[in-house]
Design a protein around this motif. Sequence first.
Motif, PDB file in Angstrom:
ATOM      1  N   PRO A 229       0.836  -1.059   0.036  1.00  0.00           N
ATOM      2  CA  PRO A 229      -0.060   0.093   0.177  1.00  0.00           C
ATOM      3  C   PRO A 229       0.767   1.280   0.072  1.00  0.00           C
ATOM      4  O   PRO A 229       0.409   2.314  -0.969  1.00  0.00           O
ATOM      5  N   TYR A 230       2.094   1.284   0.795  1.00  0.00           N
ATOM      6  CA  TYR A 230       2.810   2.452   0.715  1.00  0.00           C
ATOM      7  C   TYR A 230       3.356   2.793  -0.642  1.00  0.00           C
ATOM      8  O   TYR A 230       3.465   3.862  -1.007  1.00  0.00           O
ATOM      9  N   ARG A 231       3.872   1.941  -1.271  1.00  0.00           N
ATOM     10  CA  ARG A 231       4.445   2.311  -2.452  1.00  0.00           C
ATOM     11  C   ARG A 231       3.482   2.271  -3.723  1.00  0.00           C
ATOM     12  O   ARG A 231       3.801   3.092  -4.499  1.00  0.00           O
ATOM     13  N   LEU A 232       2.331   2.033  -3.505  1.00  0.00           N
ATOM     14  CA  LEU A 232       1.110   2.357  -4.377  1.00  0.00           C
ATOM     15  C   LEU A 232       0.751   3.680  -4.252  1.00  0.00           C
ATOM     16  O   LEU A 232       0.748   4.473  -5.287  1.00  0.00           O
ATOM     17  N   VAL A 233       0.483   4.342  -3.076  1.00  0.00           N
ATOM     18  CA  VAL A 233       0.296   5.714  -3.009  1.00  0.00           C
ATOM     19  C   VAL A 233       1.465   6.584  -3.091  1.00  0.00           C
ATOM     20  O   VAL A 233       1.056   7.438  -4.040  1.00  0.00           O
ATOM     21  N   THR A 234       2.476   6.245  -2.681  1.00  0.00           N
ATOM     22  CA  THR A 234       3.911   7.235  -2.969  1.00  0.00           C
ATOM     23  C   THR A 234       4.168   7.222  -4.417  1.00  0.00           C
ATOM     24  O   THR A 234       4.468   8.142  -4.897  1.00  0.00           O
ATOM     25  N   GLY A 235       4.117   6.145  -4.895  1.00  0.00           N
ATOM     26  CA  GLY A 235       4.270   6.089  -6.486  1.00  0.00           C
ATOM     27  C   GLY A 235       3.208   6.944  -7.332  1.00  0.00           C
ATOM     28  O   GLY A 235       3.716   7.606  -8.373  1.00  0.00           O
TER      29      GLY A 235
END
Length: 582
Positions: free
Chosen positions: A233-239
């Motif tokens: 979830p973190y890399r999804l959003v920050t991406g």
Amino acid sequence: MGTALSRVRLALQSLRVISAAYDKLNKRIQESPGIPVSDPSTPYWAIPAAPIAQHGSESKLPPYADVVIVGSGITGTAVARTLLDSSSKDWAGDLKIVMLEARDACSGATARNGGHITPLQYHDYVALKQEHGADMAKSIIKFRLTHLEELIRVSKEEDILADSQCREVETFDVFFDPETYDSAIQNLKEFLDDMPDQRKMWRVVGAEECVKSLQFSQTVVGAIATTGGAAHPYRLVTGILSRLLTSYPSNFHLFTHTPCLSITPSTGSGIEPFYTVSTSKGTIRARHVVHATNAWASHLLPPMRGKIVPVRAHMSAQRPGMGLGGTDGLKPKSRNGKAPSANDSVLTLTDAGTGSVDSWLGTRSFVMYADGRYDYLTQQPSESSLQSLYPSPAAEFMFGGGLGHGELAEQTLMSEVGLSDDRSWSLETGAYLGGALSVYFGQWGAEGRVMEGKSADNSTVRSLAGEEIDDGRVKKLWTGIIGVSADGRPWVGRLPAKISGRRVASSWKGKAGEITRLAPSGEWIAAGYSGEGMVHAYMSGKALAHMLLGHTEHNELPEALLVTEARWKKAKIESRIDGFVA
């Protein structure tokens, strides 16, 4: 007589303790959650941190924005992406959006959750049908089901599929007591009778298959399986945020470490309908304010206290047990002998215990039900064939829960409900999470193998993270604050003045050259996901953005999720808490 009196005194003392605990809990629920603490525990998802983690932390606020979004998690990101990508086609990039974040980018519940994109379906359907009718119950379930396809589509469009790890998995509800299992089977039957198009998506797994194919211990009763999803979830959003900052440098501004402190509306007839948004860096005028802070929403919206309640939840990242999921050194393979794809949901184990084990690394997720417990488990892939900014995953088990474990479940819940401090964790719950997998999976989960992902320069995740990762079975333990809705449904839409506590002038018609194509000025919310944000938040944020744009054709949002005064008056958190501790 003396023994009887002693028992009475003990009973009275216990009642006083329980009563005092409830009084303390009720007081905590009605208090402001405040702003997020500045030094939270670090989630494993955020190691290493994204390049934009502290974007705008030293920058100066602009004086004006058409829309201020408070919160940089999956909800706020969905709102920003939809607004910018939709308006840029027609408005020549005129829209001005400011996103405020109290801590690092995506540091709230989104970055601290279990990574599931698997909605509750038969679990909730019967209760939803009783409360809202069959048609609305089906609409809510279908809305939840849209998230997996949408998040995979978005990941592909943003070219972050490797980073986000968005993928289909085979997901299992696994039961360890007959009563809960039998009840689940009955609920599944009613659900499938009413939604026969879903029948082909489900199968019941007997105890023998749970042991042989899923590697669970002999204590398992049975399981229910379907297709679900998982993500980082973190890399999804920050991406996504990284791309928005690059694509819209003059339209979209992210300010981390800039908490929103208060909101003040303009008043009086004929006055421009601006909000004054006060932050730690000064003020900014805005026509619209979007509350995308989930558990912290009631800090800026006092009337929502008791309607969205913070609850501290625990998560861990763990090394998988030796041999579990094929982590015994065998090369991953599927039934046809080929390397499994991210969407291969038909992977099984063969000859368990003999060393001939087909891998299910990263292709399954689980929810375990046992004597009131509700624990959840996803697994990162063992590696990625796609190019990524980050070190390769190492088949980490992402395991959370423990909120209702053991005989002290009521006391545990009483101490976590209403708590908005995610700096530390409960020692008891942390110890439970550290040992539960070896009990669920028996011999397969008894010993953790050290498997660390490699970065481009062949260094390990640990070297990138310094001392953030532990050497033992549990690599990382952290907490996150979920926002529990008083009636179990997210709150989405325009906030009436009675709920926001603020009224803005509405007679102003706009000035030449200024954007008036948005909906009339106001405050908006998408929050209260009750621990199921990955199957509610993105599409709620997207729907909210279309409301802001004045679009009427995007009506995927079920009416039962909309904010209304009638719903606000009816929702009582007491019934939810009674359900937790029953």
